[in-house]
Write an enzyme that holds these catalytic residues in place. Structure first.
Site, PDB file in Angstrom:
ATOM      1  N   ARG A 103      31.849  26.015  44.616  1.00 52.46           N
ATOM      2  CA  ARG A 103      30.738  26.903  44.250  1.00 52.46           C
ATOM      3  C   ARG A 103      29.422  26.138  44.283  1.00 52.46           C
ATOM      4  O   ARG A 103      28.380  26.675  44.654  1.00 52.46           O
ATOM      5  CB  ARG A 103      30.985  27.481  42.857  1.00 52.46           C
ATOM      6  N   LYS A 162      50.410  26.015  43.226  1.00 52.37           N
ATOM      7  CA  LYS A 162      51.237  26.589  42.161  1.00 52.37           C
ATOM      8  C   LYS A 162      50.439  26.557  40.846  1.00 52.37           C
ATOM      9  O   LYS A 162      49.536  25.725  40.686  1.00 52.37           O
ATOM     10  CB  LYS A 162      52.567  25.839  42.043  1.00 52.37           C
ATOM     11  N   ASP A 206      51.402  25.515  34.356  1.00 54.70           N
ATOM     12  CA  ASP A 206      51.016  24.210  34.891  1.00 54.70           C
ATOM     13  C   ASP A 206      52.216  23.304  35.114  1.00 54.70           C
ATOM     14  O   ASP A 206      52.280  22.591  36.113  1.00 54.70           O
ATOM     15  CB  ASP A 206      50.020  23.539  33.944  1.00 54.70           C
ATOM     16  N   HIS A 262      43.580  32.145  41.609  1.00 58.98           N
ATOM     17  CA  HIS A 262      44.479  32.000  42.759  1.00 58.98           C
ATOM     18  C   HIS A 262      44.616  33.288  43.566  1.00 58.98           C
ATOM     19  O   HIS A 262      44.499  33.278  44.799  1.00 58.98           O
ATOM     20  CB  HIS A 262      45.860  31.521  42.313  1.00 58.98           C
TER      21      HIS A 262
END
Length: 328
Positions: A36, A96, A177, A78
Protein backbone atom coordinates in the site's frame (compact mmCIF):
# COMPACT_ATOMS: atom_id res chain seq x y z
CA UNK A 1 3.38 -16.15 -20.29
CA UNK A 2 7.10 -16.57 -20.86
CA UNK A 3 9.06 -19.77 -20.33
CA UNK A 4 10.26 -18.24 -17.07
CA UNK A 5 7.38 -17.66 -14.65
CA UNK A 6 7.56 -14.10 -13.34
CA UNK A 7 6.25 -13.79 -9.79
CA UNK A 8 4.59 -10.76 -8.27
CA UNK A 9 4.38 -10.42 -4.49
CA UNK A 10 1.15 -8.88 -3.24
CA UNK A 11 2.38 -7.67 0.12
CA UNK A 12 5.83 -6.82 1.43
CA UNK A 13 5.78 -8.08 5.02
CA UNK A 14 7.90 -10.61 6.88
CA UNK A 15 6.66 -13.75 5.13
CA UNK A 16 7.15 -12.06 1.76
CA UNK A 17 10.79 -11.55 2.68
CA UNK A 18 11.23 -15.23 3.53
CA UNK A 19 9.46 -16.27 0.34
CA UNK A 20 11.55 -13.92 -1.79
CA UNK A 21 14.83 -14.97 -0.21
CA UNK A 22 13.96 -18.63 -0.73
CA UNK A 23 12.80 -18.31 -4.36
CA UNK A 24 15.82 -16.25 -5.35
CA UNK A 25 18.18 -18.75 -3.70
CA UNK A 26 16.55 -21.55 -5.72
CA UNK A 27 16.76 -19.71 -9.04
CA UNK A 28 13.13 -18.65 -9.44
CA UNK A 29 12.29 -15.17 -10.70
CA UNK A 30 10.46 -12.39 -8.86
CA UNK A 31 9.42 -9.60 -11.18
CA UNK A 32 7.48 -7.22 -8.93
CA UNK A 33 6.34 -6.44 -5.41
CA UNK A 34 3.48 -4.26 -4.20
CA UNK A 35 2.56 -2.61 -0.92
CA UNK A 36 0.00 0.00 0.00
CA UNK A 37 2.96 2.25 0.78
CA UNK A 38 5.03 2.74 -2.36
CA UNK A 39 8.15 3.52 -0.34
CA UNK A 40 7.84 0.20 1.49
CA UNK A 41 7.49 -1.64 -1.81
CA UNK A 42 10.54 0.15 -3.23
CA UNK A 43 12.63 -0.65 -0.15
CA UNK A 44 11.64 -4.32 -0.46
CA UNK A 45 12.46 -4.32 -4.17
CA UNK A 46 15.86 -2.74 -3.50
CA UNK A 47 16.60 -5.30 -0.79
CA UNK A 48 16.00 -8.28 -3.08
CA UNK A 49 16.88 -6.82 -6.47
CA UNK A 50 13.30 -7.01 -7.74
CA UNK A 51 12.80 -5.01 -10.97
CA UNK A 52 9.44 -3.38 -10.23
CA UNK A 53 7.83 -1.88 -7.12
CA UNK A 54 4.15 -0.94 -7.15
CA UNK A 55 2.28 1.42 -4.85
CA UNK A 56 -1.02 -0.42 -4.47
CA UNK A 57 -2.18 -3.92 -5.29
CA UNK A 58 -4.27 -3.21 -8.37
CA UNK A 59 -1.14 -2.09 -10.20
CA UNK A 60 0.53 -5.41 -9.41
CA UNK A 61 -2.28 -7.62 -10.71
CA UNK A 62 -2.55 -5.41 -13.81
CA UNK A 63 1.19 -5.60 -14.51
CA UNK A 64 1.63 -7.43 -17.87
CA UNK A 65 5.09 -8.58 -16.78
CA UNK A 66 3.67 -10.53 -13.82
CA UNK A 67 2.63 -14.13 -14.56
CA UNK A 68 1.65 -15.33 -11.07
CA UNK A 69 0.72 -13.54 -7.85
CA UNK A 70 1.66 -14.54 -4.30
CA UNK A 71 -0.81 -13.08 -1.78
CA UNK A 72 0.85 -12.65 1.61
CA UNK A 73 -1.15 -9.95 3.34
CA UNK A 74 -2.81 -10.53 6.75
CA UNK A 75 -5.46 -13.26 6.93
CA UNK A 76 -8.38 -10.85 6.89
CA UNK A 77 -7.34 -9.68 3.40
CA UNK A 78 -6.57 -13.06 1.82
CA UNK A 79 -9.96 -13.53 0.16
CA UNK A 80 -10.17 -9.93 -1.07
CA UNK A 81 -6.70 -9.98 -2.56
CA UNK A 82 -7.07 -13.46 -4.06
CA UNK A 83 -10.25 -12.27 -5.77
CA UNK A 84 -8.42 -9.17 -7.00
CA UNK A 85 -5.82 -11.34 -8.74
CA UNK A 86 -8.43 -13.74 -10.12
CA UNK A 87 -10.52 -10.88 -11.52
CA UNK A 88 -7.41 -9.67 -13.33
CA UNK A 89 -6.90 -13.18 -14.73
CA UNK A 90 -3.70 -13.79 -12.77
CA UNK A 91 -2.86 -17.20 -11.31
CA UNK A 92 -2.66 -16.85 -7.55
CA UNK A 93 -0.90 -18.55 -4.65
CA UNK A 94 -2.57 -17.51 -1.38
CA UNK A 95 -0.66 -17.71 1.88
CA UNK A 96 -2.12 -19.99 4.54
CA UNK A 97 -4.57 -19.90 6.11
CA UNK A 98 -6.25 -19.73 2.68
CA UNK A 99 -8.97 -17.42 4.02
CA UNK A 100 -10.57 -16.64 7.39
CA UNK A 101 -13.65 -18.84 6.92
CA UNK A 102 -14.79 -21.72 4.74
CA UNK A 103 -17.44 -19.44 3.20
CA UNK A 104 -14.69 -17.11 1.97
CA UNK A 105 -12.73 -20.08 0.65
CA UNK A 106 -15.74 -21.21 -1.36
CA UNK A 107 -16.11 -17.73 -2.87
CA UNK A 108 -12.48 -17.71 -3.96
CA UNK A 109 -12.77 -21.23 -5.38
CA UNK A 110 -15.99 -20.39 -7.23
CA UNK A 111 -14.42 -17.26 -8.74
CA UNK A 112 -11.29 -19.12 -9.85
CA UNK A 113 -13.29 -21.95 -11.40
CA UNK A 114 -15.74 -19.62 -13.12
CA UNK A 115 -12.94 -17.61 -14.72
CA UNK A 116 -10.69 -20.61 -15.34
CA UNK A 117 -7.85 -19.05 -13.34
CA UNK A 118 -5.34 -21.09 -11.34
CA UNK A 119 -5.57 -20.72 -7.54
CA UNK A 120 -3.84 -22.60 -4.72
CA UNK A 121 -3.21 -22.24 -1.01
CA UNK A 122 0.42 -21.68 -0.01
CA UNK A 123 0.52 -24.64 2.37
CA UNK A 124 4.17 -25.34 1.68
CA UNK A 125 4.27 -28.42 3.94
CA UNK A 126 2.34 -30.49 1.40
CA UNK A 127 5.12 -30.09 -1.18
CA UNK A 128 8.17 -30.78 0.97
CA UNK A 129 10.37 -33.86 0.37
CA UNK A 130 9.88 -34.87 4.02
CA UNK A 131 6.10 -34.90 3.58
CA UNK A 132 6.59 -36.82 0.35
CA UNK A 133 8.58 -39.44 2.27
CA UNK A 134 5.76 -39.77 4.83
CA UNK A 135 3.16 -40.27 2.10
CA UNK A 136 5.36 -42.79 0.28
CA UNK A 137 5.85 -44.92 3.40
CA UNK A 138 2.11 -44.90 4.05
CA UNK A 139 1.35 -45.79 0.42
CA UNK A 140 3.83 -48.68 0.27
CA UNK A 141 2.47 -50.23 3.48
CA UNK A 142 5.68 -49.83 5.46
CA UNK A 143 3.82 -48.87 8.64
CA UNK A 144 0.58 -50.71 7.92
CA UNK A 145 -2.78 -49.00 8.28
CA UNK A 146 -2.54 -45.51 9.74
CA UNK A 147 -4.51 -45.28 12.98
CA UNK A 148 -3.34 -41.99 14.44
CA UNK A 149 -1.61 -38.73 13.54
CA UNK A 150 -0.36 -36.75 16.53
CA UNK A 151 1.14 -33.27 16.14
CA UNK A 152 2.15 -30.29 18.25
CA UNK A 153 2.66 -26.77 16.97
CA UNK A 154 3.65 -24.50 19.84
CA UNK A 155 5.39 -21.17 19.47
CA UNK A 156 5.68 -18.28 21.90
CA UNK A 157 4.71 -15.46 19.59
CA UNK A 158 4.39 -11.71 20.09
CA UNK A 159 2.31 -11.27 23.28
CA UNK A 160 1.44 -7.65 22.54
CA UNK A 161 -2.39 -7.42 22.81
CA UNK A 162 -2.28 -4.67 20.18
CA UNK A 163 -0.36 -6.86 17.74
CA UNK A 164 -1.71 -8.72 14.69
CA UNK A 165 -1.91 -12.12 16.35
CA UNK A 166 -4.19 -10.86 19.14
CA UNK A 167 -6.36 -8.66 16.95
CA UNK A 168 -9.76 -10.11 15.91
CA UNK A 169 -10.01 -7.49 13.16
CA UNK A 170 -6.86 -8.97 11.60
CA UNK A 171 -8.10 -12.57 12.08
CA UNK A 172 -5.62 -13.27 14.84
CA UNK A 173 -5.34 -16.40 16.94
CA UNK A 174 -3.29 -19.57 17.07
CA UNK A 175 -5.47 -21.65 14.77
CA UNK A 176 -5.23 -19.56 11.61
CA UNK A 177 -1.52 -18.91 12.09
CA UNK A 178 -0.23 -22.18 13.57
CA UNK A 179 -3.00 -24.75 13.96
CA UNK A 180 -3.71 -24.68 10.25
CA UNK A 181 -0.55 -26.80 9.87
CA UNK A 182 -1.82 -29.46 12.26
CA UNK A 183 -5.19 -29.61 10.53
CA UNK A 184 -3.84 -29.60 6.98
CA UNK A 185 -1.29 -32.32 7.78
CA UNK A 186 -3.94 -34.54 9.36
CA UNK A 187 -6.39 -34.10 6.48
CA UNK A 188 -3.63 -34.71 3.95
CA UNK A 189 -2.95 -38.13 5.47
CA UNK A 190 -6.39 -39.16 6.73
CA UNK A 191 -8.96 -37.13 4.79
CA UNK A 192 -11.70 -34.88 6.13
CA UNK A 193 -12.99 -35.77 9.61
CA UNK A 194 -16.47 -36.97 10.52
CA UNK A 195 -16.24 -35.72 14.09
CA UNK A 196 -14.41 -32.82 15.74
CA UNK A 197 -13.79 -32.16 19.43
CA UNK A 198 -11.87 -29.12 20.63
CA UNK A 199 -10.99 -27.39 23.87
CA UNK A 200 -9.12 -24.13 24.10
CA UNK A 201 -8.26 -20.90 25.86
CA UNK A 202 -9.03 -17.42 24.57
CA UNK A 203 -6.77 -14.42 24.99
CA UNK A 204 -7.93 -11.20 26.63
CA UNK A 205 -8.78 -9.91 23.15
CA UNK A 206 -11.05 -12.87 22.39
CA UNK A 207 -8.94 -14.86 19.92
CA UNK A 208 -7.81 -18.44 20.45
CA UNK A 209 -4.51 -18.57 22.30
CA UNK A 210 -4.23 -22.34 22.59
CA UNK A 211 -6.32 -25.21 21.27
CA UNK A 212 -6.29 -28.99 21.65
CA UNK A 213 -8.29 -31.10 19.20
CA UNK A 214 -9.28 -34.67 18.41
CA UNK A 215 -10.58 -35.43 14.92
CA UNK A 216 -12.13 -38.73 13.84
CA UNK A 217 -11.46 -39.81 10.26
CA UNK A 218 -12.46 -42.69 7.99
CA UNK A 219 -12.28 -46.12 9.57
CA UNK A 220 -12.06 -44.67 13.06
CA UNK A 221 -8.53 -43.30 12.61
CA UNK A 222 -7.87 -40.24 14.71
CA UNK A 223 -5.71 -37.17 14.62
CA UNK A 224 -4.78 -35.44 17.84
CA UNK A 225 -3.20 -32.02 17.86
CA UNK A 226 -2.19 -29.19 20.13
CA UNK A 227 -1.38 -25.66 19.07
CA UNK A 228 -0.56 -22.53 21.02
CA UNK A 229 0.93 -19.11 20.42
CA UNK A 230 1.44 -18.57 24.16
CA UNK A 231 4.32 -20.98 24.83
CA UNK A 232 7.11 -22.80 23.02
CA UNK A 233 6.97 -26.54 22.41
CA UNK A 234 8.64 -29.34 20.45
CA UNK A 235 6.36 -29.05 17.38
CA UNK A 236 7.01 -32.68 16.52
CA UNK A 237 4.76 -35.16 14.76
CA UNK A 238 4.06 -38.89 14.86
CA UNK A 239 2.18 -41.03 12.34
CA UNK A 240 1.18 -44.34 13.95
CA UNK A 241 0.34 -47.40 11.89
CA UNK A 242 -0.55 -51.00 12.69
CA UNK A 243 2.95 -52.19 11.66
CA UNK A 244 5.14 -49.27 12.65
CA UNK A 245 5.31 -45.53 12.96
CA UNK A 246 6.97 -42.40 11.63
CA UNK A 247 8.51 -39.70 13.81
CA UNK A 248 8.93 -36.20 12.40
CA UNK A 249 11.42 -33.94 14.14
CA UNK A 250 10.36 -30.44 15.09
CA UNK A 251 9.06 -28.65 13.31
CA UNK A 252 6.95 -31.40 11.74
CA UNK A 253 5.64 -29.02 9.06
CA UNK A 254 9.15 -28.09 7.98
CA UNK A 255 11.68 -29.77 5.66
CA UNK A 256 12.69 -32.06 8.49
CA UNK A 257 14.12 -35.41 9.50
CA UNK A 258 11.71 -38.38 9.49
CA UNK A 259 12.44 -41.72 11.14
CA UNK A 260 10.57 -44.94 10.42
CA UNK A 261 10.26 -47.50 13.19
CA UNK A 262 8.98 -51.08 12.98
CA UNK A 263 6.16 -52.46 15.07
CA UNK A 264 8.88 -53.61 17.49
CA UNK A 265 10.08 -50.03 17.87
CA UNK A 266 13.28 -50.70 15.96
CA UNK A 267 14.67 -47.92 13.78
CA UNK A 268 14.32 -49.11 10.19
CA UNK A 269 14.98 -46.04 8.05
CA UNK A 270 15.84 -42.36 8.32
CA UNK A 271 14.99 -39.61 5.87
CA UNK A 272 17.58 -36.83 6.17
CA UNK A 273 16.67 -33.56 4.44
CA UNK A 274 19.24 -32.22 2.00
CA UNK A 275 18.31 -28.60 2.57
CA UNK A 276 19.36 -25.97 0.09
CA UNK A 277 16.93 -23.41 1.54
CA UNK A 278 13.90 -23.34 3.84
CA UNK A 279 11.84 -25.17 1.22
CA UNK A 280 9.14 -22.65 0.35
CA UNK A 281 10.13 -22.89 -3.29
CA UNK A 282 8.57 -26.33 -3.67
CA UNK A 283 5.07 -24.85 -3.59
CA UNK A 284 6.11 -22.22 -6.14
CA UNK A 285 7.52 -24.94 -8.37
CA UNK A 286 4.19 -26.76 -8.08
CA UNK A 287 2.38 -23.63 -9.27
CA UNK A 288 4.79 -23.23 -12.18
CA UNK A 289 4.41 -26.88 -13.14
CA UNK A 290 0.62 -26.61 -13.11
CA UNK A 291 0.67 -23.43 -15.19
CA UNK A 292 2.90 -25.02 -17.82
CA UNK A 293 0.53 -27.99 -17.97
CA UNK A 294 -2.50 -25.75 -18.34
CA UNK A 295 -4.04 -26.77 -15.00
CA UNK A 296 -6.25 -24.44 -12.96
CA UNK A 297 -5.85 -26.42 -9.73
CA UNK A 298 -3.06 -28.45 -8.21
CA UNK A 299 -3.89 -32.15 -7.95
CA UNK A 300 -1.70 -32.23 -4.83
CA UNK A 301 -3.66 -29.47 -3.07
CA UNK A 302 -7.02 -28.80 -4.67
CA UNK A 303 -9.32 -25.94 -3.80
CA UNK A 304 -11.67 -28.47 -2.22
CA UNK A 305 -8.78 -29.61 -0.01
CA UNK A 306 -8.32 -26.06 1.25
CA UNK A 307 -12.06 -25.61 1.78
CA UNK A 308 -12.10 -28.79 3.88
CA UNK A 309 -9.29 -27.42 6.07
CA UNK A 310 -11.17 -24.15 6.53
CA UNK A 311 -14.32 -26.05 7.51
CA UNK A 312 -12.43 -27.78 10.29
CA UNK A 313 -10.86 -24.51 11.45
CA UNK A 314 -14.31 -22.89 11.51
CA UNK A 315 -15.62 -25.64 13.77
CA UNK A 316 -12.58 -25.57 16.04
CA UNK A 317 -12.96 -21.83 16.53
CA UNK A 318 -16.68 -22.25 17.14
CA UNK A 319 -16.11 -24.85 19.84
CA UNK A 320 -13.52 -22.77 21.69
CA UNK A 321 -15.59 -19.59 21.40
CA UNK A 322 -13.43 -17.52 19.06
CA UNK A 323 -15.71 -15.33 16.96
CA UNK A 324 -14.23 -13.15 14.23
CA UNK A 325 -15.95 -10.42 12.19
CA UNK A 326 -15.89 -12.66 9.11
CA UNK A 327 -18.07 -15.23 10.88
CA UNK A 328 -21.07 -12.94 10.30
Amino acid sequence: MTDRIRWGLLGAGGIAGTFAENLIAEGLHIQAVAARDGAKAQAFADRFGIPTAHAGYQALVDDPDVDAVYVNTTHNFHAEHALLAIEAGKPVLVEKAFTVTAAQARRVADAARTRGVFAMEAMWTRFLPSTGFVRERIADGSIGEVRAVITDHSQKLNPDPAGRLHNPLLAGGALLDLGVYNVSFALDLLGAPSDIVARGTLTATGVDGEVSMVLTHAGGARSEAHTTMLSAGPSRGVVIGTDGYLELDGAFYNWTTVRRYTGRQELAETFEPQRTSRGMHFQALQVERCLREGLTESPRLTLDDSIAVMEVLDELRRQVGCVLPEDG
